[in-house]
Design an enzyme around this catalytic site. Structure first.
Site, PDB file in Angstrom:
ATOM      1  N   ARG A   1      -1.086  -9.508  13.089  1.00 29.19           N
ATOM      2  CA  ARG A   1      -1.635  -8.508  12.165  1.00 29.19           C
ATOM      3  C   ARG A   1      -2.418  -9.183  11.042  1.00 29.19           C
ATOM      4  O   ARG A   1      -3.420  -8.657  10.562  1.00 29.19           O
ATOM      5  CB  ARG A   1      -0.513  -7.645  11.603  1.00 29.19           C
ATOM      6  CG  ARG A   1      -0.082  -6.567  12.610  1.00 29.19           C
ATOM      7  CD  ARG A   1       1.330  -6.087  12.378  1.00 29.19           C
ATOM      8  NE  ARG A   1       1.519  -5.432  11.100  1.00 29.19           N
ATOM      9  CZ  ARG A   1       2.712  -5.255  10.523  1.00 29.19           C
ATOM     10  NH1 ARG A   1       3.800  -5.696  11.109  1.00 29.19           N
ATOM     11  NH2 ARG A   1       2.807  -4.652   9.372  1.00 29.19           N
TER      12      ARG A   1
ATOM     13  N   LYS B   1       0.829  -1.215   0.000  1.00 26.18           N
ATOM     14  CA  LYS B   1       0.000   0.000   0.000  1.00 26.18           C
ATOM     15  C   LYS B   1       0.864   1.267   0.000  1.00 26.18           C
ATOM     16  O   LYS B   1       0.679   2.150  -0.829  1.00 26.18           O
ATOM     17  CB  LYS B   1      -0.900   0.044   1.250  1.00 26.18           C
ATOM     18  CG  LYS B   1      -1.886  -1.077   1.364  1.00 26.18           C
ATOM     19  CD  LYS B   1      -2.774  -0.888   2.590  1.00 26.18           C
ATOM     20  CE  LYS B   1      -2.053  -1.021   3.917  1.00 26.18           C
ATOM     21  NZ  LYS B   1      -1.655  -2.381   4.283  1.00 26.18           N
TER      22      LYS B   1
ATOM     23  N   ARG C   1     -10.006   0.236   8.384  1.00 29.86           N
ATOM     24  CA  ARG C   1      -9.447  -1.094   8.634  1.00 29.86           C
ATOM     25  C   ARG C   1     -10.462  -2.029   9.262  1.00 29.86           C
ATOM     26  O   ARG C   1     -10.127  -3.156   9.611  1.00 29.86           O
ATOM     27  CB  ARG C   1      -8.241  -0.961   9.557  1.00 29.86           C
ATOM     28  CG  ARG C   1      -6.925  -1.271   8.890  1.00 29.86           C
ATOM     29  CD  ARG C   1      -5.841  -1.061   9.927  1.00 29.86           C
ATOM     30  NE  ARG C   1      -4.619  -1.740   9.586  1.00 29.86           N
ATOM     31  CZ  ARG C   1      -3.623  -1.180   8.908  1.00 29.86           C
ATOM     32  NH1 ARG C   1      -3.722   0.037   8.445  1.00 29.86           N
ATOM     33  NH2 ARG C   1      -2.518  -1.871   8.692  1.00 29.86           N
TER      34      ARG C   1
ATOM     35  N   ARG D   1      10.761  -1.462  11.186  1.00 29.82           N
ATOM     36  CA  ARG D   1       9.653  -1.155  12.086  1.00 29.82           C
ATOM     37  C   ARG D   1       9.595  -2.157  13.231  1.00 29.82           C
ATOM     38  O   ARG D   1       9.805  -3.345  13.034  1.00 29.82           O
ATOM     39  CB  ARG D   1       8.323  -1.174  11.309  1.00 29.82           C
ATOM     40  CG  ARG D   1       7.986   0.161  10.694  1.00 29.82           C
ATOM     41  CD  ARG D   1       6.855   0.060   9.728  1.00 29.82           C
ATOM     42  NE  ARG D   1       5.681  -0.642  10.246  1.00 29.82           N
ATOM     43  CZ  ARG D   1       4.556  -0.795   9.571  1.00 29.82           C
ATOM     44  NH1 ARG D   1       4.448  -0.294   8.358  1.00 29.82           N
ATOM     45  NH2 ARG D   1       3.548  -1.445  10.090  1.00 29.82           N
TER      46      ARG D   1
ATOM     47  N   ARG E   1      11.385  -5.725   5.001  1.00 33.27           N
ATOM     48  CA  ARG E   1      11.018  -4.327   4.792  1.00 33.27           C
ATOM     49  C   ARG E   1      11.883  -3.391   5.631  1.00 33.27           C
ATOM     50  O   ARG E   1      12.180  -3.675   6.783  1.00 33.27           O
ATOM     51  CB  ARG E   1       9.548  -4.131   5.180  1.00 33.27           C
ATOM     52  CG  ARG E   1       9.132  -2.673   5.241  1.00 33.27           C
ATOM     53  CD  ARG E   1       7.681  -2.488   5.021  1.00 33.27           C
ATOM     54  NE  ARG E   1       6.881  -2.938   6.157  1.00 33.27           N
ATOM     55  CZ  ARG E   1       5.545  -2.904   6.156  1.00 33.27           C
ATOM     56  NH1 ARG E   1       4.892  -2.490   5.094  1.00 33.27           N
ATOM     57  NH2 ARG E   1       4.879  -3.317   7.204  1.00 33.27           N
TER      58      ARG E   1
HETATM   59  P1  ADP Z   1       0.697  -2.326   7.570  1.00 26.67           P
HETATM   60  O1  ADP Z   1      -0.371  -2.092   6.567  1.00 26.67           O
HETATM   61  O2  ADP Z   1       1.955  -2.839   7.006  1.00 26.67           O
HETATM   62  O3  ADP Z   1       0.226  -3.172   8.721  1.00 26.67           O
HETATM   63  P2  ADP Z   1       0.436   0.422   8.626  1.00 26.67           P
HETATM   64  O4  ADP Z   1       1.566   1.378   8.687  1.00 26.67           O
HETATM   65  O5  ADP Z   1      -0.702   0.756   7.731  1.00 26.67           O
HETATM   66  O6  ADP Z   1       1.134  -0.946   8.227  1.00 26.67           O
HETATM   67  O7  ADP Z   1      -0.147   0.197  10.101  1.00 26.67           O
HETATM   68  C1  ADP Z   1       0.663  -0.134  11.194  1.00 26.67           C
HETATM   69  C2  ADP Z   1      -0.163  -0.317  12.465  1.00 26.67           C
HETATM   70  O8  ADP Z   1      -0.807   0.941  12.802  1.00 26.67           O
HETATM   71  C3  ADP Z   1      -1.329  -1.313  12.366  1.00 26.67           C
HETATM   72  O9  ADP Z   1      -0.913  -2.642  12.615  1.00 26.67           O
HETATM   73  C4  ADP Z   1      -2.276  -0.779  13.461  1.00 26.67           C
HETATM   74  O10 ADP Z   1      -1.866  -1.167  14.738  1.00 26.67           O
HETATM   75  C5  ADP Z   1      -2.111   0.727  13.349  1.00 26.67           C
HETATM   76  N1  ADP Z   1      -3.122   1.301  12.431  1.00 26.67           N
HETATM   77  C6  ADP Z   1      -2.897   1.816  11.190  1.00 26.67           C
HETATM   78  N2  ADP Z   1      -4.059   2.216  10.613  1.00 26.67           N
HETATM   79  C7  ADP Z   1      -5.047   1.932  11.513  1.00 26.67           C
HETATM   80  C8  ADP Z   1      -6.454   2.053  11.520  1.00 26.67           C
HETATM   81  N3  ADP Z   1      -7.140   2.553  10.467  1.00 26.67           N
HETATM   82  N4  ADP Z   1      -7.149   1.659  12.629  1.00 26.67           N
HETATM   83  C9  ADP Z   1      -6.520   1.159  13.684  1.00 26.67           C
HETATM   84  N5  ADP Z   1      -5.190   0.979  13.734  1.00 26.67           N
HETATM   85  C10 ADP Z   1      -4.445   1.347  12.670  1.00 26.67           C
END
Ligand code: ADP
Ligand code: ZN
Length: 215
Positions: free
Chosen positions: A171, A13, A88, A160, A127
């Protein structure tokens, strides 16, 4: 152009979003990035978010929805935006529909990056992120020219904290149970675009752009 991009963790993404942001000249709004910045700055939101992110869980909707709402009301979003990592779960999707209705905005497309689970672990373990500009790299498929350094801004690359085998598995469970149902929601709204993300980034991006044109 008002877009959102969704997909499993590690589906690419963020990588696609960087390209789409410059192609459409729209702000890229990543809730994950917003949380990581808040954590780095030790803000109140950051402290709350950290405890969830480190465990591979979602940050509570009240916190996340409010952050997105405030961000979408900023003036640079008048020309459009690309939402990455939000919504999400279904409640966040409903909250987003409500926010957009209030702001009188219609989403043009919801891009769904498809990837088989078996590729995800390797992608995430390899990553690396730029601590300065947030750009993502991969030690196997998208290597930086100089080890440990961002090609674009010269920032230091880091791994990360939530990119560990244990957290990835959690996740993925969260993705499969909570996030996947939103695909059907956007399909029903008639704006879903499916794209196979197991191909070169340029191909993924051009497929997205072509399919958005057809919408
Ligand atoms: P990835 O898609 O690789 O998991 P992101 O950077 O999008 O990485 O998200 C990292 C973390 O941030 C998620 O695992 C979650 O804990 C939190 N997070 C991100 N976006 C949301 C969301 N819309 N609602 C709740 N938690 C979120
Ligand atoms: Zn950088």
């Amino acid at each position: 152009m008002h877009l959102l991009i969704m997909g499993a963790p590690g589906s690419g993404k963020g990588t696609c979003a960087v390209e789409l942001k410059s192609y459409y000249s729209i702000p890229h709004i990543s809730t994950g990035e917003i949380f990581r910045k808040a954590i780095a700055n030790k803000t109140k939101t950051g402290l709350i978010a950290q405890s969830y992110i480190d465990k591979g869980q979602l940050v509570p909707d009240e916190v996340t929805n409010e952050i997105v709402k405030e961000r979408l009301m900023e003036s640079d979003c008048k020309k459009g935006f690309l939402l990455d990592g939000f919504p999400r779960n279904l409640d966040q999707a409903y909250a987003l529909s409500k926010i957009l209705k209030e702001l009188n905005i219609k989403l043009d497309a919801a891009i769904n990056l498809q990837i088989e689970d078996k590729y995800i672990e390797q992608r995430i373990i390899n990553r690396r992120m730029c601590e300065n500009c947030g750009r993502g790299y991969n030690l196997i498929s998208l290597k930086p020219k100089n080890e440990g350094i961002c090609d674009v801004c010269g920032g230091k690359l880091y791994q990360r904290k939530d990119d560990t085998i244990e957290t990835i598995d959690k996740r993925l469970v969260v993705y499969n149970t909570q996030t996947k149902p939103i695909i059907a929601y956007y399909k029903k709204l008639g704006i879903l675009i499916d794209v196979d993300s197991n191909q070169e980034i340029e191909k993924v991006v051009s497929e997205i752009i072509n399919k958005v044109k057809e919408k």
